[in-house]
Design a protein around this motif. Sequence first.
Motif, mmCIF file in Angstrom:
data_model
loop_
_atom_site.group_PDB
_atom_site.id
_atom_site.type_symbol
_atom_site.label_atom_id
_atom_site.label_comp_id
_atom_site.label_asym_id
_atom_site.label_seq_id
_atom_site.Cartn_x
_atom_site.Cartn_y
_atom_site.Cartn_z
ATOM 1 N N MET A 1 1.027 -1.265 0.310
ATOM 2 C CA MET A 1 0.101 -0.293 -0.036
ATOM 3 C C MET A 1 0.777 0.957 0.102
ATOM 4 O O MET A 1 2.087 1.300 1.151
ATOM 5 C CB MET A 1 -0.798 0.079 1.047
ATOM 6 N N SER A 2 0.168 1.811 -0.853
ATOM 7 C CA SER A 2 1.439 3.355 -0.987
ATOM 8 C C SER A 2 1.155 4.117 0.613
ATOM 9 O O SER A 2 0.217 3.937 0.836
ATOM 10 C CB SER A 2 0.806 4.177 -2.075
ATOM 11 N N PRO A 3 2.344 4.951 0.989
ATOM 12 C CA PRO A 3 1.631 5.807 2.269
ATOM 13 C C PRO A 3 1.062 6.716 1.667
ATOM 14 O O PRO A 3 0.936 7.451 0.769
ATOM 15 C CB PRO A 3 3.495 5.932 2.446
ATOM 16 N N LEU A 4 0.170 7.285 2.192
ATOM 17 C CA LEU A 4 -0.634 8.606 2.092
ATOM 18 C C LEU A 4 0.357 9.174 1.764
ATOM 19 O O LEU A 4 1.389 9.751 2.811
ATOM 20 C CB LEU A 4 -1.150 8.946 4.216
ATOM 21 N N PRO A 5 -0.974 10.809 1.327
ATOM 22 C CA PRO A 5 0.011 11.530 1.128
ATOM 23 C C PRO A 5 0.106 12.652 2.699
ATOM 24 O O PRO A 5 -0.205 13.168 2.947
ATOM 25 C CB PRO A 5 -0.212 12.284 -0.051
ATOM 26 N N TRP A 6 0.845 13.463 2.228
ATOM 27 C CA TRP A 6 1.252 14.905 3.307
ATOM 28 C C TRP A 6 -0.263 15.782 3.546
ATOM 29 O O TRP A 6 -0.033 15.689 2.880
ATOM 30 C CB TRP A 6 2.720 15.372 3.272
ATOM 31 N N LEU A 7 -0.681 15.888 4.824
ATOM 32 C CA LEU A 7 -1.396 16.659 4.987
ATOM 33 C C LEU A 7 -1.315 18.535 4.575
ATOM 34 O O LEU A 7 -2.105 18.808 3.676
ATOM 35 C CB LEU A 7 -1.701 16.656 6.209
ATOM 36 N N HIS A 8 0.241 18.499 4.521
ATOM 37 C CA HIS A 8 0.332 20.676 4.538
ATOM 38 C C HIS A 8 1.559 20.286 3.473
ATOM 39 O O HIS A 8 3.291 20.144 4.474
ATOM 40 C CB HIS A 8 0.380 20.856 5.925
ATOM 41 N N PRO A 9 2.102 19.292 2.306
ATOM 42 C CA PRO A 9 3.292 19.385 1.644
ATOM 43 C C PRO A 9 4.337 20.115 1.524
ATOM 44 O O PRO A 9 5.228 20.061 2.019
ATOM 45 C CB PRO A 9 3.034 18.607 0.383
ATOM 46 N N GLY A 10 3.428 21.020 1.904
ATOM 47 C CA GLY A 10 4.911 22.426 1.664
ATOM 48 C C GLY A 10 5.470 22.937 2.486
ATOM 49 O O GLY A 10 6.794 23.077 2.752
ATOM 50 N N ARG A 11 5.085 22.569 3.927
ATOM 51 C CA ARG A 11 5.326 22.793 5.634
ATOM 52 C C ARG A 11 6.169 21.660 6.157
ATOM 53 O O ARG A 11 7.181 21.887 6.612
ATOM 54 C CB ARG A 11 4.142 22.871 6.487
ATOM 55 N N VAL A 12 5.816 20.409 5.643
ATOM 56 C CA VAL A 12 6.355 19.414 5.524
ATOM 57 C C VAL A 12 8.516 19.606 4.600
ATOM 58 O O VAL A 12 9.650 19.355 5.525
ATOM 59 C CB VAL A 12 5.942 18.169 5.156
ATOM 60 N N ALA A 13 8.170 19.957 3.758
ATOM 61 C CA ALA A 13 9.347 20.553 2.962
ATOM 62 C C ALA A 13 10.331 20.967 3.840
ATOM 63 O O ALA A 13 10.932 20.757 3.566
ATOM 64 C CB ALA A 13 8.663 20.641 1.465
ATOM 65 N N PHE A 217 -5.419 9.796 10.957
ATOM 66 C CA PHE A 217 -5.064 9.975 9.168
ATOM 67 C C PHE A 217 -5.760 9.250 8.495
ATOM 68 O O PHE A 217 -5.472 9.687 6.252
ATOM 69 C CB PHE A 217 -3.377 9.786 8.738
ATOM 70 N N ASP A 218 -6.285 8.396 8.045
ATOM 71 C CA ASP A 218 -6.615 7.270 7.327
ATOM 72 C C ASP A 218 -8.294 7.652 6.968
ATOM 73 O O ASP A 218 -8.233 7.678 6.054
ATOM 74 C CB ASP A 218 -7.086 6.120 7.492
ATOM 75 N N ALA A 219 -8.577 8.690 7.950
ATOM 76 C CA ALA A 219 -9.991 9.228 7.971
ATOM 77 C C ALA A 219 -9.701 10.395 6.923
ATOM 78 O O ALA A 219 -10.770 10.676 6.213
ATOM 79 C CB ALA A 219 -10.725 9.321 8.861
ATOM 80 N N ARG A 220 -8.426 10.588 7.158
ATOM 81 C CA ARG A 220 -8.397 12.438 6.190
ATOM 82 C C ARG A 220 -7.980 11.668 5.051
ATOM 83 O O ARG A 220 -7.347 12.433 4.083
ATOM 84 C CB ARG A 220 -7.825 12.647 6.578
ATOM 85 N N ALA A 222 -5.129 11.529 4.885
ATOM 86 C CA ALA A 222 -3.311 12.099 4.762
ATOM 87 C C ALA A 222 -2.167 12.131 6.235
ATOM 88 O O ALA A 222 -3.825 12.496 7.078
ATOM 89 C CB ALA A 222 -3.829 13.849 3.500
ATOM 90 N N ARG A 223 -1.509 12.987 5.395
ATOM 91 C CA ARG A 223 -0.893 12.842 7.349
ATOM 92 C C ARG A 223 0.132 13.769 7.804
ATOM 93 O O ARG A 223 0.535 14.886 6.874
ATOM 94 C CB ARG A 223 -0.225 11.446 7.155
ATOM 95 N N LEU A 224 0.652 13.589 8.811
ATOM 96 C CA LEU A 224 1.686 14.401 9.854
ATOM 97 C C LEU A 224 2.742 13.652 9.939
ATOM 98 O O LEU A 224 2.809 12.895 10.518
ATOM 99 C CB LEU A 224 0.887 15.420 10.617
#
Length: 357
Positions: A1-13, A217-220, A222-224
């Motif tokens: 299973m592919s990991p969930l994307p980031w909820l705030h990808p810009g801030r994670v970067a 995370f699963d419900a959304r 996306a993850r943090l």
Amino acid sequence: MSPLPWLHPGRVALLEAALAERILVIDGAMGTMIQGHRLDEAAYRGERFAAGFDAHQPGDRAAHDLKGNNDLLNLTRPELISGVHADYLAAGADLVETNTFNSTAVSQADYGLQHLVRELNLEGARLARAACDAAEAATPGKPRFAIGVIGPTSRTASISPDVNDPGFRNTSFDALREDYRVAIDGLIDGGADVLMVETIFDTLNAKAALFAIEEAFDARGARLPVMISGTITDASGRTLSGQTAEAFHISVAHARPLAVGLNCALGAKELRPHVETLARVADCLVSAHPNAGLPNAFAEYDQTPDEMATMLEEFARSGLLNLVGGCCGTTPAHIRAIADAVRGLPPRSLASLEVAA
């Protein structure tokens, strides 16, 4: 299973880039700063709970004394909490922790305010994120991050509170998971950039929190990033539920944390061998935010900012740290000294400093 994307990808970067470049500084103690204001019962209650009842929210009944419920200040004295965040950011903190250590139903039950859990976490995250936004506006090019704090609760799923009945438990994994889920959703909706399960004395409690995090995370979809910080309770070198630092890391590594670390209970001197163990075995980043030494006979912390910073500078020079800050007894003066001490020192190296996804 592919990991969930980031909820705030810009801030994670931005977080990834900062962690690859330097040791990041976490803030210090919230409780210590609140205690310095010497608030009375009326100050804790504010207007909303002044008479123990809010006509606009008929469920808000506060028959109990509320003095000491520091998390409630997110609602009744938000300017005070915002001020603490601002002071730590001005002192050099890259990350500030939400004032939500006791924002779970089991902890708020002491005050009869279980129904406020989501609101406490939501507002705690909003205050921390707003303080970060203000600091970023004042110092362009230096991103700041809000850590959504998930405390251990006042109960333990692994140990009986009754010495005469070792098999008794006053909570369960599922009860903790459900409680944590409400808090976690509030933190995420309030704008937390990172979640941190901290001051862990019972790994089963932490696993309930981590399970609830994954559910959220699963419900959304996306993850943090997630940080995990345990507590070595005494000279035994183990958590209250009996794990060494290495065993603790092994038991939570499945959560793919951004960082595993240690905080509270001990000062930097006493914590050092256990942080060294984590730095040797962890396949993720390592954090440490110890107390300002050990408490004196009056339960106060005497270690000066310079003393604490000197110890933590040695941690950094030894290649043990990616994130560092302070816990009980620390103030903006401690964080300023720590930030100055680790500035320019390289972070603990990994094959890759990308946030685990």
